[in-house]
Design a protein around this motif. Structure first.
Motif, PDB file in Angstrom:
ATOM      1  N   VAL A  21       0.834  -1.189   0.000  1.00 38.83           N
ATOM      2  CA  VAL A  21       0.000   0.000   0.000  1.00 38.83           C
ATOM      3  C   VAL A  21       0.876   1.249   0.000  1.00 38.83           C
ATOM      4  N   THR A  22       0.435   2.238  -0.734  1.00 42.84           N
ATOM      5  CA  THR A  22       1.084   3.545  -0.717  1.00 42.84           C
ATOM      6  C   THR A  22       0.208   4.477   0.111  1.00 42.84           C
ATOM      7  N   GLY A  43       1.496   0.207  -7.058  1.00 43.44           N
ATOM      8  CA  GLY A  43       1.438  -0.258  -8.437  1.00 43.44           C
ATOM      9  C   GLY A  43       0.056  -0.129  -9.055  1.00 43.44           C
ATOM     10  N   GLY A  44      -0.896   0.429  -8.297  1.00 45.58           N
ATOM     11  CA  GLY A  44      -2.248   0.618  -8.824  1.00 45.58           C
ATOM     12  C   GLY A  44      -3.107  -0.617  -8.636  1.00 45.58           C
ATOM     13  N   GLY A  45      -4.214  -0.629  -9.303  1.00 44.39           N
ATOM     14  CA  GLY A  45      -5.125  -1.759  -9.218  1.00 44.39           C
ATOM     15  C   GLY A  45      -6.321  -1.465  -8.333  1.00 44.39           C
ATOM     16  N   ASP A  46      -7.115  -2.504  -8.093  1.00 47.41           N
ATOM     17  CA  ASP A  46      -8.336  -2.370  -7.310  1.00 47.41           C
ATOM     18  C   ASP A  46      -8.001  -2.242  -5.832  1.00 47.41           C
ATOM     19  N   LEU A  50      -8.397  -4.014  -0.072  1.00 49.92           N
ATOM     20  CA  LEU A  50      -7.415  -3.386   0.808  1.00 49.92           C
ATOM     21  C   LEU A  50      -8.072  -2.316   1.679  1.00 49.92           C
ATOM     22  N   LEU A  51      -8.886  -1.492   1.078  1.00 46.27           N
ATOM     23  CA  LEU A  51      -9.566  -0.423   1.802  1.00 46.27           C
ATOM     24  C   LEU A  51     -10.515  -1.003   2.860  1.00 46.27           C
ATOM     25  N   ALA A  52     -11.236  -2.048   2.498  1.00 44.16           N
ATOM     26  CA  ALA A  52     -12.140  -2.693   3.457  1.00 44.16           C
ATOM     27  C   ALA A  52     -11.366  -3.264   4.642  1.00 44.16           C
ATOM     28  N   PHE A  85      -3.367   9.880  -8.100  1.00 40.62           N
ATOM     29  CA  PHE A  85      -2.514   9.176  -9.054  1.00 40.62           C
ATOM     30  C   PHE A  85      -3.276   8.870 -10.342  1.00 40.62           C
ATOM     31  N   ASP A  86      -4.531   8.456 -10.195  1.00 40.19           N
ATOM     32  CA  ASP A  86      -5.367   8.175 -11.368  1.00 40.19           C
ATOM     33  C   ASP A  86      -5.576   9.443 -12.192  1.00 40.19           C
ATOM     34  N   THR A  87      -5.834  10.545 -11.504  1.00 38.67           N
ATOM     35  CA  THR A  87      -6.054  11.821 -12.189  1.00 38.67           C
ATOM     36  C   THR A  87      -4.807  12.264 -12.933  1.00 38.67           C
TER      37      THR A  87
END
Length: 131
Positions: A21-22, A43-46, A50-52, A85-87
């Motif tokens: 996680v970042t 590295g991105g991804g779903d 992780l959030l849950a 990061f997505d933006t």
């Protein structure tokens, strides 16, 4: 500090074993009792699993954090997905688009009939105002 707590692997949640996680930012309330932790998977991804898992373990993480940095109160941690990061990736892709690059280069070359300051090349601007 929170990253070190996660690295130690003291949480007994399978979703957090070997989780990469970042933690991009932590915003803390002035009284240090509430903190929002902005995360994204390394590295991105779903990020949903992780959030849950982080939300499930927020109380324990706050307690470990308070102990490690010797706070009187354990901060209430709230985990949110960081979309910055997505933006930035989306903006970068747009700027690399050949049509956008062509338009930017045309504007830099002055093909729009205006100079760099936005003037049309006619009479000079009267900077002193009306006479």
């Amino acid at each position: 500090m929170l990253a070190r707590v996660l690295e130690r692997g003291v949480l007994h949640d399978p979703a957090l074993y070997d989780a990469r996680v970042t933690i991009s930012e932590v915003t803390v309330s002035p009284d240090l009792r509430n903190a929002t932790v902005w995360i994204t998977p390394l590295g991105g991804g779903d990020a949903s699993d992780l959030l849950a898992a982080l939300k499930r373990n927020a109380g324990r993480l706050g307690g470990l954090l308070a102990r490690d940095i010797k706070l009187k109160y354990a901060p209430k941690l709230r985990f949110e997905r960081d979309t910055a990061f997505d933006t930035s990736t989306r903006i970068d892709a747009l700027l690399r688009d050949p049509a956008v690059r062509r338009d930017v280069e045309a504007a830099d070359d002055g093909e729009d009939g205006h100079d760099v300051d936005g003037h049309d090349g006619g009479e000079p601007e009267d900077r002193d105002g009306p006479a």
